[in-house]
Scaffold this motif. Structure first.
Motif, PDB file in Angstrom:
ATOM      1  N   MET A  60       0.832  -1.199   0.000  1.00 10.57           N
ATOM      2  CA  MET A  60       0.000   0.000   0.000  1.00 10.57           C
ATOM      3  C   MET A  60       0.871   1.255   0.000  1.00 10.57           C
ATOM      4  O   MET A  60       0.592   2.209  -0.724  1.00 10.57           O
ATOM      5  CB  MET A  60      -0.925  -0.003   1.224  1.00 10.57           C
ATOM      6  N   LEU A  61       1.928   1.254   0.779  1.00 11.59           N
ATOM      7  CA  LEU A  61       2.821   2.408   0.823  1.00 11.59           C
ATOM      8  C   LEU A  61       3.551   2.603  -0.506  1.00 11.59           C
ATOM      9  O   LEU A  61       3.732   3.723  -0.968  1.00 11.59           O
ATOM     10  CB  LEU A  61       3.831   2.257   1.962  1.00 11.59           C
ATOM     11  N   LYS A  62       3.955   1.510  -1.131  1.00 11.41           N
ATOM     12  CA  LYS A  62       4.633   1.589  -2.425  1.00 11.41           C
ATOM     13  C   LYS A  62       3.681   2.151  -3.480  1.00 11.41           C
ATOM     14  O   LYS A  62       4.052   3.001  -4.272  1.00 11.41           O
ATOM     15  CB  LYS A  62       5.133   0.200  -2.830  1.00 11.41           C
ATOM     16  N   GLN A  63       2.424   1.710  -3.461  1.00 11.75           N
ATOM     17  CA  GLN A  63       1.443   2.225  -4.415  1.00 11.75           C
ATOM     18  C   GLN A  63       1.194   3.714  -4.167  1.00 11.75           C
ATOM     19  O   GLN A  63       1.112   4.501  -5.099  1.00 11.75           O
ATOM     20  CB  GLN A  63       0.139   1.457  -4.324  1.00 11.75           C
ATOM     21  N   MET A  64       1.079   4.093  -2.901  1.00 10.77           N
ATOM     22  CA  MET A  64       0.872   5.494  -2.555  1.00 10.77           C
ATOM     23  C   MET A  64       2.057   6.324  -3.049  1.00 10.77           C
ATOM     24  O   MET A  64       1.878   7.434  -3.575  1.00 10.77           O
ATOM     25  CB  MET A  64       0.706   5.660  -1.046  1.00 10.77           C
ATOM     26  N   GLN A  65       3.258   5.799  -2.910  1.00 13.75           N
ATOM     27  CA  GLN A  65       4.457   6.497  -3.361  1.00 13.75           C
ATOM     28  C   GLN A  65       4.387   6.790  -4.859  1.00 13.75           C
ATOM     29  O   GLN A  65       4.637   7.912  -5.300  1.00 13.75           O
ATOM     30  CB  GLN A  65       5.675   5.641  -3.053  1.00 13.75           C
ATOM     31  N   TYR A  66       4.035   5.783  -5.649  1.00 14.16           N
ATOM     32  CA  TYR A  66       3.965   5.975  -7.090  1.00 14.16           C
ATOM     33  C   TYR A  66       2.804   6.882  -7.494  1.00 14.16           C
ATOM     34  O   TYR A  66       2.925   7.664  -8.437  1.00 14.16           O
ATOM     35  CB  TYR A  66       3.854   4.629  -7.809  1.00 14.16           C
ATOM     36  N   GLU A  67       1.681   6.820  -6.785  1.00  9.27           N
ATOM     37  CA  GLU A  67       0.556   7.698  -7.093  1.00  9.27           C
ATOM     38  C   GLU A  67       0.905   9.156  -6.838  1.00  9.27           C
ATOM     39  O   GLU A  67       0.601  10.032  -7.652  1.00  9.27           O
ATOM     40  CB  GLU A  67      -0.667   7.303  -6.265  1.00  9.27           C
ATOM     41  N   ILE A  68       1.563   9.425  -5.712  1.00  5.29           N
ATOM     42  CA  ILE A  68       1.933  10.803  -5.379  1.00  5.29           C
ATOM     43  C   ILE A  68       2.988  11.315  -6.355  1.00  5.29           C
ATOM     44  O   ILE A  68       2.906  12.444  -6.830  1.00  5.29           O
ATOM     45  CB  ILE A  68       2.416  10.890  -3.916  1.00  5.29           C
ATOM     46  N   ALA A  69       3.966  10.478  -6.668  1.00  6.63           N
ATOM     47  CA  ALA A  69       4.995  10.881  -7.628  1.00  6.63           C
ATOM     48  C   ALA A  69       4.361  11.189  -8.980  1.00  6.63           C
ATOM     49  O   ALA A  69       4.757  12.135  -9.665  1.00  6.63           O
ATOM     50  CB  ALA A  69       6.048   9.785  -7.763  1.00  6.63           C
ATOM     51  N   SER A  70       3.360  10.411  -9.357  1.00  7.56           N
ATOM     52  CA  SER A  70       2.663  10.656 -10.615  1.00  7.56           C
ATOM     53  C   SER A  70       1.894  11.974 -10.549  1.00  7.56           C
ATOM     54  O   SER A  70       1.890  12.742 -11.509  1.00  7.56           O
ATOM     55  CB  SER A  70       1.706   9.508 -10.909  1.00  7.56           C
ATOM     56  N   GLU A  71       1.258  12.249  -9.418  1.00  6.05           N
ATOM     57  CA  GLU A  71       0.539  13.518  -9.241  1.00  6.05           C
ATOM     58  C   GLU A  71       1.493  14.707  -9.353  1.00  6.05           C
ATOM     59  O   GLU A  71       1.127  15.751  -9.882  1.00  6.05           O
ATOM     60  CB  GLU A  71      -0.146  13.555  -7.872  1.00  6.05           C
ATOM     61  N   PHE A  72       2.715  14.534  -8.849  1.00  8.91           N
ATOM     62  CA  PHE A  72       3.717  15.593  -8.905  1.00  8.91           C
ATOM     63  C   PHE A  72       4.403  15.654 -10.266  1.00  8.91           C
ATOM     64  O   PHE A  72       5.225  16.521 -10.512  1.00  8.91           O
ATOM     65  CB  PHE A  72       4.773  15.386  -7.828  1.00  8.91           C
ATOM     66  N   GLY A  73       4.069  14.715 -11.144  1.00  9.57           N
ATOM     67  CA  GLY A  73       4.673  14.696 -12.473  1.00  9.57           C
ATOM     68  C   GLY A  73       6.076  14.125 -12.500  1.00  9.57           C
ATOM     69  O   GLY A  73       6.833  14.381 -13.416  1.00  9.57           O
TER      70      GLY A  73
END
Length: 89
Positions: A15-28
């Protein structure tokens, strides 16, 4: 000094790894350099996870420490917010 940087609940790692990639994607930060640019929420289902260095993980060497720190800080903010909301329900 010994590092105590371990996950208290190992089951939360995915879950933390997925959250990491989602936030990084949001930040571009994630996906744009790889030509993939797929929404990370569905990337694993589609089999699109960006460039790989051969170990099944994308190469993210182009990211600065500041970029990575901003993702980590946002994860912390969101986790604190979720914890506060669960306490005051």
């Amino acid at each position: 000094m010994a590092r105590n940087n371990r996950t208290v609940v190992p089951e939360s790692r995915a879950m933390l790894k997925q959250m990491q990639y989602e936030i990084a994607s949001e930040f571009g930060l994630y996906g744009a350099s790889y030509g993939g640019g797929a929404d990370t929420e569905f990337a694993s289902e589609l089999g699109v996870t960006g460039s790989s260095i051969g170990y099944g993980t994308p190469y993210l060497g182009h990211l600065t420490s500041r970029d990575n720190g901003s993702v980590g800080g946002e994860i912390t903010k969101r986790l604190v917010k979720q914890a506060e909301q669960s306490l005051f329900k």
